[in-house]
Scaffold this motif. Structure first.
Motif, short mmCIF file in Angstrom:
data_model
loop_
_atom_site.label_atom_id
_atom_site.label_comp_id
_atom_site.label_asym_id
_atom_site.label_seq_id
_atom_site.Cartn_x
_atom_site.Cartn_y
_atom_site.Cartn_z
N ALA A 32 -7.80 -5.95 -11.07
CA ALA A 32 -8.33 -7.82 -10.25
C ALA A 32 -8.60 -7.84 -9.56
O ALA A 32 -8.93 -8.96 -8.67
CB ALA A 32 -6.89 -7.86 -10.40
N THR A 33 -9.14 -6.56 -8.45
CA THR A 33 -9.96 -6.98 -7.45
C THR A 33 -11.76 -7.94 -8.33
O THR A 33 -12.12 -7.14 -8.56
CB THR A 33 -10.03 -5.87 -6.69
OG1 THR A 33 -9.16 -5.06 -6.24
CG2 THR A 33 -10.75 -6.03 -4.90
N ALA A 73 -6.38 -2.77 2.29
CA ALA A 73 -6.24 -3.10 3.40
C ALA A 73 -4.93 -3.40 3.58
O ALA A 73 -4.35 -4.26 3.25
CB ALA A 73 -7.25 -4.15 3.82
N THR A 74 -4.50 -3.57 5.48
CA THR A 74 -3.40 -4.36 5.86
C THR A 74 -3.27 -4.53 6.43
O THR A 74 -4.50 -4.88 7.33
CB THR A 74 -1.84 -3.24 5.55
OG1 THR A 74 -3.12 -1.78 6.01
CG2 THR A 74 -1.88 -2.99 4.15
N GLY A 75 -2.22 -4.99 7.53
CA GLY A 75 -2.18 -5.93 9.36
C GLY A 75 -1.33 -4.93 9.98
O GLY A 75 -0.90 -4.19 9.16
N ILE A 139 -3.37 5.82 8.17
CA ILE A 139 -4.46 5.14 8.35
C ILE A 139 -5.84 6.60 7.66
O ILE A 139 -6.14 6.62 8.37
CB ILE A 139 -4.91 4.44 8.67
CG1 ILE A 139 -4.47 3.18 8.79
CG2 ILE A 139 -6.42 3.67 8.31
CD1 ILE A 139 -3.70 2.34 8.30
N LYS A 140 -5.18 6.66 6.39
CA LYS A 140 -6.27 8.09 5.92
C LYS A 140 -7.17 7.30 4.26
O LYS A 140 -7.03 6.56 3.78
CB LYS A 140 -5.50 8.97 5.59
CG LYS A 140 -4.46 10.17 6.93
CD LYS A 140 -5.69 10.10 8.07
CE LYS A 140 -4.76 10.76 9.07
NZ LYS A 140 -5.39 10.86 10.24
N GLY A 141 -8.29 8.22 3.98
CA GLY A 141 -9.14 8.08 3.13
C GLY A 141 -9.22 6.52 3.14
O GLY A 141 -9.38 6.06 3.95
N HIS A 142 -9.74 5.42 2.05
CA HIS A 142 -9.59 4.74 1.89
C HIS A 142 -8.44 3.23 2.13
O HIS A 142 -8.30 2.44 1.39
CB HIS A 142 -10.44 4.75 0.23
CG HIS A 142 -11.84 5.43 -0.18
ND1 HIS A 142 -11.82 6.38 -0.29
CD2 HIS A 142 -12.47 4.80 -0.01
CE1 HIS A 142 -13.11 6.43 -0.43
NE2 HIS A 142 -13.69 5.45 -0.86
N ARG A 161 -3.98 -5.92 0.64
CA ARG A 161 -5.45 -6.37 -0.71
C ARG A 161 -5.77 -4.92 -0.75
O ARG A 161 -6.14 -4.28 0.25
CB ARG A 161 -5.85 -7.61 -0.18
CG ARG A 161 -4.79 -8.75 0.40
CD ARG A 161 -5.89 -9.97 0.55
NE ARG A 161 -5.15 -10.89 1.46
CZ ARG A 161 -5.72 -12.11 1.70
NH1 ARG A 161 -7.43 -12.28 1.69
NH2 ARG A 161 -5.42 -13.17 2.94
N THR A 162 -6.43 -4.82 -1.63
CA THR A 162 -7.55 -4.33 -2.44
C THR A 162 -8.84 -5.20 -1.73
O THR A 162 -9.14 -6.23 -2.85
CB THR A 162 -7.40 -3.84 -3.59
OG1 THR A 162 -5.71 -2.69 -3.76
CG2 THR A 162 -8.97 -3.25 -3.85
#
Length: 200
Positions: A32-33, A73-75, A139-142, A161-162
């Protein structure tokens, strides 16, 4: 070093409360991205300063990109819930790279330095420009963790979100406060990064 809200056990209850209060948020699937091209052709959007980011400006940013990488992505904030530090601690608000956390024209973000070395300059759709200044145990990888000033801002403005981020400049493992201050003065809202900062 930061810990994303969405992986920190300490914040599970506050996350549940925030989701109930806000009516929840959705996490788009990879399918859906929106592709970068869809982002380019969308109607003008306003950034946090109220200025429009035109499709032409986004297209120009895309033309600067070395590559596009899909990430979750997170915050995070400078606060205890993300860093374990409280105001008054000598390292409060200081990233792994040594620069202060910042939400500006170019904001500080946390990443896996094996994928995005410190100093890597990114364009993150829906967030803006970010420079990798920090790391995090989750926070590892993508994955990316984007800096926001408050927890409320994380939930209200972002969630999880992606997104397809554009790599504008690969970092060399270093980042200085003076460079971060200079690029924030040089970048106009919604405009491409000046070429000199992509080469430096």
């Amino acid at each position: 070093m930061v810990t994303s809200f969405f992986t920190c056990k300490k914040t599970i209850s506050s996350l549940s409360i925030a989701v109930m209060l806000t009516g929840g948020f959705t996490t788009p699937s990879l399918a859906a991205t929106p592709a970068v091209k869809h982002e380019i052709h969308e109607a003008p959007k306003k950034n946090k300063n109220g200025k429009e980011t035109t499709p032409a400006a986004v297209e120009a940013i895309a033309q600067q990109a070395l590559s596009t990488v899909q990430v979750v992505a997170t915050g995070y904030t400078a606060g205890y819930e993300s860093t374990g530090k409280r105001p008054g601690h000598p390292q409060y608000g200081i990233t792994y790279s040594g620069v202060k956390v910042r939400r500006g024209q170019v904001s500080t973000v946390a990443a896996d330095t094996k994928l995005f070395p410190i100093g890597t300059l990114l364009y993150i759709p829906g967030y803006g420009y970010g420079v990798v200044a920090d790391t995090g145990s989750a926070i590892k990888g993508h994955k990316l963790d984007l800096y926001f000033e408050t927890i409320k801002d994380v939930y209200k403005q972002w969630g999880k979100r992606t997104v397809a981020v554009q790599v504008l400049r690969k970092g060399n493992g270093k980042l200085s406060q003076s460079w971060l201050n200079q690029i924030n003065r040089a970048v106009e809202a919604g405009k491409p990064i000046p070429q000199t900062y992509l080469e430096s």
